[in-house]
Design a protein around this motif. Structure first.
Motif, PDB file in Angstrom:
ATOM      1  N   ALA A 124       0.830  -1.197   0.000  1.00  0.00           N
ATOM      2  CA  ALA A 124       0.000   0.000   0.000  1.00  0.00           C
ATOM      3  C   ALA A 124       0.871   1.256   0.000  1.00  0.00           C
ATOM      4  N   TYR A 125       1.994   1.192   0.731  1.00  0.00           N
ATOM      5  CA  TYR A 125       2.919   2.326   0.789  1.00  0.00           C
ATOM      6  C   TYR A 125       3.408   2.676  -0.607  1.00  0.00           C
ATOM      7  N   PHE A 126       3.717   1.636  -1.399  1.00  0.00           N
ATOM      8  CA  PHE A 126       4.239   1.902  -2.747  1.00  0.00           C
ATOM      9  C   PHE A 126       3.157   2.305  -3.730  1.00  0.00           C
ATOM     10  N   THR A 127       1.881   1.955  -3.444  1.00  0.00           N
ATOM     11  CA  THR A 127       0.838   2.325  -4.396  1.00  0.00           C
ATOM     12  C   THR A 127       0.161   3.648  -4.045  1.00  0.00           C
ATOM     13  N   VAL A 128      -0.040   3.923  -2.748  1.00  0.00           N
ATOM     14  CA  VAL A 128      -0.725   5.177  -2.421  1.00  0.00           C
ATOM     15  C   VAL A 128       0.115   6.161  -1.613  1.00  0.00           C
ATOM     16  N   GLY A 129       1.253   5.726  -1.060  1.00  0.00           N
ATOM     17  CA  GLY A 129       2.117   6.675  -0.367  1.00  0.00           C
ATOM     18  C   GLY A 129       2.103   6.542   1.147  1.00  0.00           C
ATOM     19  N   GLY A 131       0.848   7.831   3.911  1.00  0.00           N
ATOM     20  CA  GLY A 131      -0.222   7.943   4.894  1.00  0.00           C
ATOM     21  C   GLY A 131      -0.645   6.626   5.516  1.00  0.00           C
ATOM     22  N   VAL A 132      -0.418   5.518   4.806  1.00  0.00           N
ATOM     23  CA  VAL A 132      -0.921   4.228   5.276  1.00  0.00           C
ATOM     24  C   VAL A 132      -0.169   3.695   6.484  1.00  0.00           C
ATOM     25  N   VAL A 133       1.013   4.254   6.788  1.00  0.00           N
ATOM     26  CA  VAL A 133       1.811   3.753   7.911  1.00  0.00           C
ATOM     27  C   VAL A 133       1.006   3.814   9.208  1.00  0.00           C
ATOM     28  N   LEU A 136      -0.510   0.613  10.372  1.00  0.00           N
ATOM     29  CA  LEU A 136       0.360  -0.527  10.689  1.00  0.00           C
ATOM     30  C   LEU A 136       0.144  -1.110  12.089  1.00  0.00           C
TER      31      LEU A 136
ATOM     32  N   ILE B  24       5.050   2.005  17.514  1.00  0.00           N
ATOM     33  CA  ILE B  24       4.648   2.732  16.305  1.00  0.00           C
ATOM     34  C   ILE B  24       3.502   3.683  16.621  1.00  0.00           C
ATOM     35  N   PHE B  28       3.813   7.692  16.043  1.00  0.00           N
ATOM     36  CA  PHE B  28       3.052   8.363  14.995  1.00  0.00           C
ATOM     37  C   PHE B  28       1.881   9.194  15.499  1.00  0.00           C
ATOM     38  N   ASP B  42      -3.374   9.264  -6.045  1.00  0.00           N
ATOM     39  CA  ASP B  42      -2.187   8.830  -6.798  1.00  0.00           C
ATOM     40  C   ASP B  42      -0.931   9.573  -6.337  1.00  0.00           C
ATOM     41  N   GLU B  43      -0.833   9.864  -5.050  1.00  0.00           N
ATOM     42  CA  GLU B  43       0.296  10.563  -4.449  1.00  0.00           C
ATOM     43  C   GLU B  43       0.399  12.024  -4.851  1.00  0.00           C
ATOM     44  N   SER B  99      -5.260   9.274   9.167  1.00  0.00           N
ATOM     45  CA  SER B  99      -5.555   9.307   7.744  1.00  0.00           C
ATOM     46  C   SER B  99      -6.704   8.370   7.399  1.00  0.00           C
ATOM     47  N   VAL B 101      -7.774   6.079   4.140  1.00  0.00           N
ATOM     48  CA  VAL B 101      -7.220   5.574   2.892  1.00  0.00           C
ATOM     49  C   VAL B 101      -8.299   4.821   2.136  1.00  0.00           C
ATOM     50  N   LEU B 103      -8.028   2.502  -0.838  1.00  0.00           N
ATOM     51  CA  LEU B 103      -7.083   1.855  -1.758  1.00  0.00           C
ATOM     52  C   LEU B 103      -7.620   1.721  -3.187  1.00  0.00           C
ATOM     53  N   LYS B 106      -7.156   4.935  -4.750  1.00  0.00           N
ATOM     54  CA  LYS B 106      -5.831   5.521  -4.507  1.00  0.00           C
ATOM     55  C   LYS B 106      -5.933   6.898  -3.847  1.00  0.00           C
ATOM     56  N   ILE B 108      -6.021   9.330  -0.426  1.00  0.00           N
ATOM     57  CA  ILE B 108      -5.641   9.461   0.975  1.00  0.00           C
ATOM     58  C   ILE B 108      -6.084  10.816   1.493  1.00  0.00           C
ATOM     59  N   GLU B 110      -5.312  13.023   4.767  1.00  0.00           N
ATOM     60  CA  GLU B 110      -4.420  13.031   5.912  1.00  0.00           C
ATOM     61  C   GLU B 110      -4.568  14.341   6.677  1.00  0.00           C
TER      62      GLU B 110
END
Lengths: 168, 112
Positions: A124-129, A131-133, A136, B24, B28, B42-43, B99, B101, B103, B106, B108, B110
């Motif tokens: 998900a990190y590689f597809t949307v960036g 924010g998904v962390v 986790l 974590i 965060f 899409d970022e 955030s 999300v 998926l 795509k 987000i 935040e």
């Protein structure tokens, strides 16, 4: 020799169908009220069962077959990437942990569940960036709980099934 | 079959994972209330909105639509045509780092 092959084919077919069915039941009963996108992963139990029985090749093949089948049946190609990478990597992780004698069924299952969720977050990190962390820790917790539940189920399964699984 | 159900190593593994997730969370989640919602697809950032002004915005992309709402300093997705609706069930967010999300789309949202 021929009966061996027949046994293998029917048994693996049965296990793939069982895994697929478990996956479908989970698809029908979403657990979104606990946290978004949470699943128990009972079909992962089939894979864990085979790993404990040291049937590594079967575990990987059946898992990939299940993911591809359920991907084409219920999911989108996009979610197929998620489940395929997470499924394969968590299976490999569980196989590696199974090499150590000190761990129990629950431990291997918990590792499978958590690694599965960590990999999904990475994809998900590689597809949307980035924010998904934030998801986790929740997915880690979910992976631990689901892993414990599935580990217990597999433990029951290991004690209930007869020797037919050892002969193949 | 000589593998046990649970061993001490299992419990150690579980405890390590619990510690990891708590760490974590602590790293965060700053408890501070955020002041703006950043929406990206899409970022690519497509909009930044203050949490102090109520707003409803429908975000339409090739992937589908999400209706993002800011109300009383909180941000949430009211409606979407995505397959799972996870973005809707995520609920309201208002703290820095939180955030939503989606998926399949795509998308987000935040809080910053």
């Amino acid at each position: 020799m021929k009966t061996m092959v027949a046994k293998k084919v029917s048994l693996y077919g049965f296990l793939t169908a069982a895994a697929l069915l478990f996956g479908y039941v989970e698809y029908l009963v979403p657990l979104n009220f606990i946290a978004p996108g949470i699943k128990l992963g009972i079909s992962n139990g089939i894979v864990l069962f085979l790993i404990i029985k040291s049937k590594y090749k079967a575990a990987i093949i059946i898992n990939i077959a299940r993911i591809l089948l359920s991907g084409f049946l219920f999911a989108t190609p996009f979610s197929l990437i998620f489940s395929l990478t997470a499924g394969v990597i968590s299976t490999v992780a569980m196989i590696l942990l199974n090499q150590f004698k000190g761990f129990g069924v629950v431990g291997i299952s918990v590792l499978g569940g958590t690694v599965h969720n960590i990999v999904q977050i990475c994809v998900a990190y590689f597809t949307v960036g980035g924010g998904v962390v934030f998801y986790l820790p929740f997915l880690l917790f979910a992976g631990i709980l689901a892993g414990m539940a599935v580990g217990f189920l597999v433990w029951i399964m290991l004690n209930k099934t007869n020797k037919i699984f050892d002969e193949i | 079959m000589n593998r046990k159900l649970v061993t001490w190593l299992d419990i150690l593994l579980i405890v390590l994972f619990v510690i990891l997730s708590i760490t974590i969370i602590l790293v965060f989640s700053s408890s501070g209330e955020g002041n703006k919602a950043v929406i990206s697809v899409d970022e690519k950032i497509i909009g930044e909105y203050s949490l102090n002004t109520d707003l409803t915005r429908e975000i339409k992309t090739d992937y589908g639509f999400n209706t993002v709402v800011i109300l009383n300093g909180e941000c949430f997705v009211l409606d979407a045509d995505c397959r799972d609706g996870i973005c809707i069930s995520r609920g309201k967010i208002s703290k820095v780092g939180e955030s939503i999300v989606c998926l399949p789309h795509k998308l987000i949202v935040e809080i910053k």
